[in-house]
Design an enzyme around this catalytic site. Structure first.
Site, mmCIF file in Angstrom:
data_model
loop_
_atom_site.group_PDB
_atom_site.id
_atom_site.type_symbol
_atom_site.label_atom_id
_atom_site.label_comp_id
_atom_site.label_asym_id
_atom_site.label_seq_id
_atom_site.Cartn_x
_atom_site.Cartn_y
_atom_site.Cartn_z
ATOM 1 C CE1 TYR A 145 -3.927 2.220 0.683
ATOM 2 C CE2 TYR A 145 -2.585 3.162 2.425
ATOM 3 C CZ TYR A 145 -3.707 3.206 1.621
ATOM 4 O OH TYR A 145 -4.603 4.247 1.761
ATOM 5 N N GLY A 148 2.923 1.407 -3.032
ATOM 6 C CA GLY A 148 1.964 1.542 -4.140
ATOM 7 C C GLY A 148 1.549 2.990 -4.312
ATOM 8 C CB VAL A 187 -8.453 2.069 14.978
ATOM 9 C CG1 VAL A 187 -8.421 3.538 14.567
ATOM 10 C CG2 VAL A 187 -8.460 1.934 16.470
ATOM 11 C CB SER A 189 -15.145 0.533 11.480
ATOM 12 O OG SER A 189 -13.865 0.248 10.993
ATOM 13 C CG ASN A 190 -11.685 -3.323 14.175
ATOM 14 O OD1 ASN A 190 -12.437 -3.643 13.254
ATOM 15 N ND2 ASN A 190 -10.504 -3.875 14.337
ATOM 16 N N GLY A 207 -1.553 0.957 23.073
ATOM 17 C CA GLY A 207 -2.530 2.007 22.774
ATOM 18 C C GLY A 207 -1.954 3.408 22.872
ATOM 19 N NE ARG A 211 -2.270 5.290 12.643
ATOM 20 C CZ ARG A 211 -1.203 4.703 13.203
ATOM 21 N NH1 ARG A 211 -0.497 5.320 14.121
ATOM 22 N NH2 ARG A 211 -0.840 3.485 12.834
ATOM 23 C CD GLN A 274 5.932 10.593 16.496
ATOM 24 O OE1 GLN A 274 5.573 11.136 17.526
ATOM 25 N NE2 GLN A 274 7.133 10.774 15.984
HETATM 26 P P1 NAD Z 1 -12.728 1.940 0.660
HETATM 27 O O1 NAD Z 1 -12.077 0.617 0.764
HETATM 28 O O2 NAD Z 1 -14.017 2.157 1.357
HETATM 29 O O3 NAD Z 1 -12.923 2.371 -0.848
HETATM 30 C C1 NAD Z 1 -12.109 1.929 -1.906
HETATM 31 C C2 NAD Z 1 -13.007 1.622 -3.075
HETATM 32 O O4 NAD Z 1 -12.191 1.229 -4.190
HETATM 33 C C3 NAD Z 1 -13.984 0.469 -2.801
HETATM 34 O O5 NAD Z 1 -15.255 0.820 -3.252
HETATM 35 C C4 NAD Z 1 -13.387 -0.684 -3.595
HETATM 36 O O6 NAD Z 1 -14.346 -1.645 -3.980
HETATM 37 C C5 NAD Z 1 -12.760 0.047 -4.764
HETATM 38 N N1 NAD Z 1 -11.660 -0.693 -5.410
HETATM 39 C C6 NAD Z 1 -10.603 -1.301 -4.806
HETATM 40 N N2 NAD Z 1 -9.809 -1.869 -5.726
HETATM 41 C C7 NAD Z 1 -10.359 -1.597 -6.944
HETATM 42 C C8 NAD Z 1 -10.004 -1.915 -8.274
HETATM 43 N N3 NAD Z 1 -8.909 -2.639 -8.560
HETATM 44 N N4 NAD Z 1 -10.815 -1.484 -9.283
HETATM 45 C C9 NAD Z 1 -11.928 -0.758 -9.021
HETATM 46 N N5 NAD Z 1 -12.319 -0.444 -7.774
HETATM 47 C C10 NAD Z 1 -11.548 -0.849 -6.747
HETATM 48 O O7 NAD Z 1 -11.627 3.002 1.195
HETATM 49 P P2 NAD Z 1 -11.772 4.563 1.441
HETATM 50 O O8 NAD Z 1 -11.462 4.816 2.863
HETATM 51 O O9 NAD Z 1 -13.008 5.098 0.850
HETATM 52 O O10 NAD Z 1 -10.515 5.104 0.606
HETATM 53 C C11 NAD Z 1 -10.664 5.687 -0.668
HETATM 54 C C12 NAD Z 1 -9.316 6.179 -1.154
HETATM 55 O O11 NAD Z 1 -8.761 7.133 -0.233
HETATM 56 C C13 NAD Z 1 -8.273 5.062 -1.295
HETATM 57 O O12 NAD Z 1 -7.500 5.296 -2.452
HETATM 58 C C14 NAD Z 1 -7.413 5.221 -0.072
HETATM 59 O O13 NAD Z 1 -6.108 4.762 -0.289
HETATM 60 C C15 NAD Z 1 -7.468 6.724 0.160
HETATM 61 N N6 NAD Z 1 -7.223 7.040 1.565
HETATM 62 C C16 NAD Z 1 -8.192 6.819 2.500
HETATM 63 C C17 NAD Z 1 -7.912 7.088 3.840
HETATM 64 C C18 NAD Z 1 -8.946 6.880 4.916
HETATM 65 O O14 NAD Z 1 -8.611 7.049 6.096
HETATM 66 N N7 NAD Z 1 -10.180 6.573 4.619
HETATM 67 C C19 NAD Z 1 -6.652 7.555 4.214
HETATM 68 C C20 NAD Z 1 -5.702 7.737 3.225
HETATM 69 C C21 NAD Z 1 -5.994 7.486 1.904
HETATM 70 N N1 UDP Z 2 -5.739 -0.512 16.038
HETATM 71 C C1 UDP Z 2 -6.069 -1.036 17.287
HETATM 72 N N2 UDP Z 2 -7.124 -1.891 17.360
HETATM 73 C C2 UDP Z 2 -7.883 -2.241 16.286
HETATM 74 C C3 UDP Z 2 -7.546 -1.701 15.013
HETATM 75 C C4 UDP Z 2 -6.463 -0.849 14.931
HETATM 76 O O1 UDP Z 2 -5.425 -0.733 18.299
HETATM 77 O O2 UDP Z 2 -8.844 -3.023 16.452
HETATM 78 C C5 UDP Z 2 -4.607 0.446 15.931
HETATM 79 C C6 UDP Z 2 -3.586 0.091 14.856
HETATM 80 O O3 UDP Z 2 -2.602 -0.776 15.372
HETATM 81 C C7 UDP Z 2 -3.040 1.473 14.531
HETATM 82 C C8 UDP Z 2 -4.212 2.411 14.737
HETATM 83 O O4 UDP Z 2 -5.135 1.704 15.556
HETATM 84 O O5 UDP Z 2 -2.021 1.821 15.430
HETATM 85 C C9 UDP Z 2 -4.902 2.837 13.434
HETATM 86 O O6 UDP Z 2 -5.166 1.661 12.689
HETATM 87 P P1 UDP Z 2 -5.978 1.676 11.321
HETATM 88 O O7 UDP Z 2 -5.923 0.292 10.787
HETATM 89 O O8 UDP Z 2 -7.312 2.304 11.531
HETATM 90 O O9 UDP Z 2 -5.196 2.688 10.380
HETATM 91 P P2 UDP Z 2 -3.644 2.931 10.011
HETATM 92 O O10 UDP Z 2 -2.783 2.043 10.862
HETATM 93 O O11 UDP Z 2 -3.552 2.605 8.566
HETATM 94 O O12 UDP Z 2 -3.436 4.348 10.334
#
Ligand code: NAD
Ligand code: UDP
Length: 312
Positions: A145, A148, A187, A189-190, A207, A211, A274
């Protein structure tokens, strides 16, 4: 003239909120998704509207369309989902962005990339400005990711330099809100699902990792300002209010009004300790500032989960 918007990943969490805003502003919207983590329910209310179209497509394959704006969001965002098939995640980031930039170049339209704070990896500089180049493990479980998105940013800037393709790059920090998947693994939604079901709250590590959580409506307004600005980016979009994961669990405990127990689990590899965005650029160049505080945002998110969990 009505703008024709292509939203890749439009059935996902952020994409569907963006589509609501674009539709409400009177635009034409093509929602493209392969439904890996997206759901039709998220965009159901627009199905049948003559300004809205759904396309089931995988961005790793090229596609020909006529559009004015590409909002390139397609990519799983939760560690659980992007690590499910890491090779596919890397393909989605590289080939998906390559295909969408190819489309933008062919039709001469502007593309906004949803990049991420993960390009900073486990940061040695705190808080993180856009000038920080990051500390990413190239071979770890988060690399599919993180790397990517880094190559996706590189592709955007090379298309801009080589072909003059108009690009906008947003570095999104942790965003939450209604419509996150119950089994998303992130985190917020969980913790909400666990608290509502009176299951133990799973804290990874002790913990104390931090973020900075941004409510989805704030993020979407930032994306829209960036798209129509003259700034290529990268621009950080996030809420600088940094809290520990333990603090987040207390906020969720308070607003669900449940007795919760804690279950401590191992911290996943390469989990950043952090994270906090510097948002001076977004403030000054886009006149953007997040306005939804964590308590208000968490309450709105809990209400949405309660409603969905009643029906499911
Ligand atoms: P999400 O998983 O809810 O949405 C991603 C969407 O992309 C889904 O609808 C999924 O079905 C679709 N998708 C995945 N792979 C695909 C493919 N190969 N072809 C077509 N569709 C595909 O995630 P989100 O939180 O809505 O994130 C949306 C974008 O924002 C992502 O690019 C993510 O990297 C970026 N982003 C989100 C966050 C966040 O905290 N939500 C943080 C940083 C970056
Ligand atoms: N995390 C946690 N419990 C959970 C899910 C996540 O303590 O059930 C922690 C995880 O280890 C991270 C932070 O919460 O330190 C945010 O995790 P998330 O997967 O939401 O996003 P990211 O790590 O990509 O910022």
């Amino acid at each position: 003239m009505k703008l024709r918007h292509l939203v890749t990943g439009g059935a996902g969490f952020v994409g569907s909120h963006l589509i609501d805003k674009l539709m409400n502003a009177g635009g034409e919207v093509l929602c493209l998704d392969n439904y890996f983590t997206g759901r039709k329910e998220n965009i159901q209310k627009w199905i049948g509207n003559p300004r809205f179209e759904l396309i089931r497509h995988d961005v790793t394959e090229p596609i020909r369309l006529e559009v004015d704006r590409i909002w390139h969001l397609a990519c799983p965002a939760s560690p659980v989902h992007y690590q499910y098939n890491p090779i596919k995640t890397a393909k989605t980031s590289f080939l998906g962005t390559y295909n969408m930039l190819g489309l933008a170049r062919r039709v001469g339209c502007r593309l906004l990339l949803a990049s991420t704070s993960e390009v900073y990896g486990d940061p040695e500089i705190h808080p993180q400005p856009e000038s920080y180049r990051g500390s990413v493990n190239t071979i770890g479980i988060r690399s599919c990711y993180d790397e990517g998105k880094r190559i996706a940013e590189t592709l955007c800037f090379d298309y801009n330099r080589m072909h003059g393709t108009e690009i906008r790059v947003a570095r999104i920090f942790n965003t939450y809100g209604p419509r996150m998947l119950e089994n998303d693994g992130r985190v917020v939604s969980n913790f909400i699902v666990q608290a509502l079901k009176e299951m133990p709250i799973t804290i990874y590590g002790d913990g104390s990792q931090t973020r900075s959580f941004c409510y989805v409506s704030d993020l979407v307004s930032g994306l829209m300002l960036l798209m129509e600005s003259n700034e290529k980016g990268p621009i950080n979009l996030g809420n600088p209010n940094e809290i520990t994961i333990k603090e987040l669990s207390s906020i969720i405990k308070t607003h669900t009004n449940k007795e919760v127990r804690y279950e401590y689990r191992d911290l996943p590899n390469d989990d950043p300790l952090q994270r906090q965005p510097v948002i001076t650029k977004a403030k000054e160049l886009l006149d953007w500032n997040p306005v939804v505080g964590i308590d208000e945002g968490i309450k709105l998110t809990i209400t949405d989960f309660e409603e969905r969990m009643k029906i499911s």
